[in-house]
Every structure is written in structure tokens, then in C-alpha cells.
Scaffold this motif. Structure first.
Motif, PDB file in Angstrom:
ATOM      1  N   VAL A 191      12.722   9.573   0.180  1.00 54.12           N
ATOM      2  CA  VAL A 191      13.759   9.220  -0.791  1.00 54.12           C
ATOM      3  C   VAL A 191      13.313   9.540  -2.209  1.00 54.12           C
ATOM      4  CG1 VAL A 191      15.061   7.290  -1.770  1.00 54.12           C
ATOM      5  CG2 VAL A 191      14.753   7.452   0.709  1.00 54.12           C
ATOM      6  N   LEU A 192      12.071   9.180  -2.538  1.00 54.38           N
ATOM      7  CA  LEU A 192      11.587   9.385  -3.899  1.00 54.38           C
ATOM      8  C   LEU A 192      11.473  10.863  -4.253  1.00 54.38           C
ATOM      9  CD1 LEU A 192       8.796   6.654  -4.098  1.00 54.38           C
ATOM     10  CD2 LEU A 192      11.005   6.629  -5.240  1.00 54.38           C
ATOM     11  N   SER A 193      11.085  11.686  -3.276  1.00 55.13           N
ATOM     12  CA  SER A 193      10.913  13.111  -3.556  1.00 55.13           C
ATOM     13  C   SER A 193      12.238  13.817  -3.817  1.00 55.13           C
ATOM     14  CB  SER A 193      10.185  13.794  -2.396  1.00 55.13           C
ATOM     15  OG  SER A 193      10.955  13.711  -1.203  1.00 55.13           O
TER      16      SER A 193
ATOM     17  N   LEU B  48       0.823  -1.213   0.000  1.00 56.41           N
ATOM     18  CA  LEU B  48       0.000   0.000   0.000  1.00 56.41           C
ATOM     19  C   LEU B  48       0.858   1.264   0.000  1.00 56.41           C
ATOM     20  CD1 LEU B  48      -2.726  -0.991   2.631  1.00 56.41           C
ATOM     21  CD2 LEU B  48      -2.974  -0.956   0.145  1.00 56.41           C
ATOM     22  N   GLY B  49       1.945   1.223   0.786  1.00 57.07           N
ATOM     23  CA  GLY B  49       2.730   2.435   1.007  1.00 57.07           C
ATOM     24  C   GLY B  49       3.617   2.830  -0.154  1.00 57.07           C
ATOM     25  N   TYR B  50       4.225   1.856  -0.836  1.00 59.88           N
ATOM     26  CA  TYR B  50       5.153   2.204  -1.917  1.00 59.88           C
ATOM     27  C   TYR B  50       4.436   2.892  -3.084  1.00 59.88           C
ATOM     28  CZ  TYR B  50       9.340   2.048  -4.763  1.00 59.88           C
ATOM     29  OH  TYR B  50      10.439   2.414  -5.514  1.00 59.88           O
TER      30      TYR B  50
ATOM     31  N   TYR C 182       5.093   6.718  -4.166  1.00 63.86           N
ATOM     32  CA  TYR C 182       5.598   6.970  -5.522  1.00 63.86           C
ATOM     33  C   TYR C 182       4.748   8.020  -6.234  1.00 63.86           C
ATOM     34  CZ  TYR C 182       6.919   6.165 -10.378  1.00 63.86           C
ATOM     35  OH  TYR C 182       7.336   6.341 -11.670  1.00 63.86           O
ATOM     36  N   PHE C 183       3.436   7.826  -6.223  1.00 61.44           N
ATOM     37  CA  PHE C 183       2.565   8.779  -6.903  1.00 61.44           C
ATOM     38  C   PHE C 183       2.501  10.108  -6.156  1.00 61.44           C
ATOM     39  CE2 PHE C 183       0.858   4.735  -8.614  1.00 61.44           C
ATOM     40  CZ  PHE C 183       1.046   5.009  -9.961  1.00 61.44           C
ATOM     41  N   LEU C 184       2.683  10.065  -4.832  1.00 66.61           N
ATOM     42  CA  LEU C 184       2.739  11.307  -4.064  1.00 66.61           C
ATOM     43  C   LEU C 184       3.939  12.146  -4.484  1.00 66.61           C
ATOM     44  CD1 LEU C 184       1.972  13.206  -1.744  1.00 66.61           C
ATOM     45  CD2 LEU C 184       3.152  11.651  -0.177  1.00 66.61           C
ATOM     46  N   SER C 185       5.073  11.494  -4.744  1.00 65.49           N
ATOM     47  CA  SER C 185       6.286  12.227  -5.137  1.00 65.49           C
ATOM     48  C   SER C 185       6.154  12.874  -6.505  1.00 65.49           C
ATOM     49  CB  SER C 185       7.489  11.277  -5.128  1.00 65.49           C
ATOM     50  OG  SER C 185       7.365  10.287  -6.136  1.00 65.49           O
TER      51      SER C 185
END
Length: 272
Positions: free
Chosen positions: A160-162, A72-74, A78-81
Motif C-alpha cells: 500500500v505504501l509503495s 516491527l513491520g510498519y 514505511y522506510f522500505l517504501s
């Protein structure tokens, strides 16, 4: 003079470490290696095999909740970033908002939602679907773990992704990589440190939790955290409780070591 200031700045942290980390660990080890009279004894450790099934069950529940949080979190992180900075701030605030609420209140709210006369069953009755017994089940316990600890998976991965350099994605595209290949060979390796941090931050409290199982499991599901809590609260057997706590601590250290090992192996980063 600067070195003196540096040494003085270190002292509060050292005091904190000694009082709230080292001292409790020493006390746990002392109780684990003694009996009720204070004499040296390994009796408590000799009883550890009696709880192997409980420890294994705790690990299984922790793994299940961690996997669900990761699934759920990844994608969420990812889309949040990929959103604008303003939207990211708003969504991160919404993710963190439940964490501002007391842990006990959050768990009690799930009891109200999952109860036989709770929100979900009332809605199902309204839709003429029929009621389901959700509370006091393994599903309710795992759902409680996911609900309480999901933000600890989302935030490290999002962090990390952001901060990922978009030029790497552009370079992968210029070299002929499609979106799936770019994600697998660029995004996933670069996000691994945040993913491992999230896994650790979710797995550790899931394995050691006891309040969630008591309230959402109805006492029918006993994990190692419940056993330790009962030894200190009701059985008044601090020695066995400390021994079990020491074993659990070792398991957690092993988990952290494995996570760090995989993190070190992937420091090389991107492979196009």
C-alpha cells in the motif's frame, strides 16, 4: 460466445471452492453436530466451556504476536517504501526468502538458536554474561510466531505504501503540515487497508497454531490449536475436535468482520 467463455472460466474456481472450502466446512460441521455413532448430538459443543481459558490464552498470544509484528513491520515497510525501486526489490526478496523455506525447518532453526546450548547462550557464555533459559517459555513461543509470520505483516503494508501518491504528501506540506502531522493525517489513513490485512494475516495463524507451541513451548504452553490437534491425532475424538475447530472458525470470522468494519469506516481516506 464471450458469456460462454466467461462461464467456462468460472468453473475451475467453483470446483476448487466446493472441494477445498465448502466440503471441509460441511465435514467439520457434521462431526461437530454428531457423536461417535453418527447420531445427532450437541455433547461436543456442551464441552466447549471447559476450554474457554485455553481459547482466551490463544487470543492473548495472538494479540501479543500481532502487536509486536505491527510495531516491527510498519516502520520497516514505511522506510522500505522510501528506497529506490532497485533497493526495494532486493529488500523484498530478502523478506520473502525465509518464506521459501519449510515452516517446520524455520521452527527447528529457532530451537537451535534458543536452546540452552544454542547460539544465543553460547554467545552469552563467550561474553561472560551467563546463560538464560529461553526455550520452552512463553517468550520463545511468541518469538516463534513473530519470526514465522512477520513477512505477512510487512508485505501488505509495503504494497500500500509503495503505491501511495506522493503528490498528496506534497499537498499536505504546502498546506503547512509538518512530517509528523502529514504521517498521522495522510500516510496512516491511506495505509490502513494494508495494515488491517497484515493484522488479519498474522493474527489468524497465530491463534490457530500448534506446531510452534509444541516445539518452542515444549508442551508446557497449550493453545487451542494444540487441543484441536490432540483430539484428531491422539485422543481420536473427531467430534470434539471438530466442535472446537468450528468455534475457532467463528472467532476468526468475527475478527475478519471487525477488520472489514474498520476498513469500511476509513474509506474516506485523507483528512488534512
Amino acid at each position: 460466445m464471450n458469456s460462454l467463455k466467461t462461464k467456462l472460466l468460472d468453473k475451475p474456481y467453483l470446483v476448487w471452492v466446493v472441494l477445498f472450502i465448502l466440503a471441509p466446512l460441511v465435514m467439520v460441521l457434521f462431526y461437530a453436530l454428531t457423536d461417535k455413532t453418527g447420531a445427532f448430538s450437541l455433547t461436543s459443543f456442551a464441552r466447549i466451556p471447559d476450554y474457554f481459558s485455553t481459547i482466551l490464552l490463544s487470543i492473548l498470544y495472538g494479540v501479543a504476536a500481532t502487536v509486536i509484528c505491527l510495531m516491527l513491520g510498519y516502520p520497516f515497510a514505511y522506510f522500505l517504501s522510501k528506497h529506490t525501486a532497485r533497493a526495494q526489490r532486493t529488500i523484498v526478496l530478502l523478506v520473502m526468502l525465509p518464506m521459501w523455506m519449510n515452516f517446520l525447518i524455520r521452527t527447528y532453526s529457532l530451537m537451535t538458536i534458543l536452546g540452552d546450548s544454542g547460539v544465543i547462550n553460547n554467545l552469552l557464555s563467550f561474553l561472560h554474561i551467563g546463560k538464560f533459559h529461553l526455550i520452552n517459555t512463553p517468550t520463545a513461543v511468541i518469538l516463534g510466531m513473530v519470526y514465522n509470520f512477520l513477512p505477512y505483516m510487512i508485505l501488505p503494508i509495503y504494497s500500500v505504501l509503495s503505491k501511495m501518491d506522493n503528490s498528496l504528501l506534497e499537498a499536505a506540506s504546502d498546506l503547512g503540515s509538518n512530517k509528523a502531522h502529514t504521517f498521522r493525517r495522510v500516510v496512516l489513513p491511506l495505509s490502513l487497508p494494508g495494515t488491517l490485512s497484515g493484522i488479519t494475516m498474522v493474527f489468524v495463524p497465530c491463534v490457530s497454531t500448534f506446531y510452534i507451541t509444541q516445539k518452542l513451548g515444549g508442551g508446557q504452553i497449550v493453545l487451542i490449536g494444540d487441543v484441536i490437534e490432540s483430539q484428531f491425532q491422539s485422543a481420536n475424538n473427531y467430534n470434539l475436535g471438530a466442535a472446537l475447530s468450528f468455534v475457532l472458525m467463528i472467532l476468526i470470522f468475527i475478527c475478519l468482520g471487525v477488520m472489514n468494519h474498520f476498513d469500511d469506516e476509513n474509506e474516506g481516506g485523507v483528512v488534512i
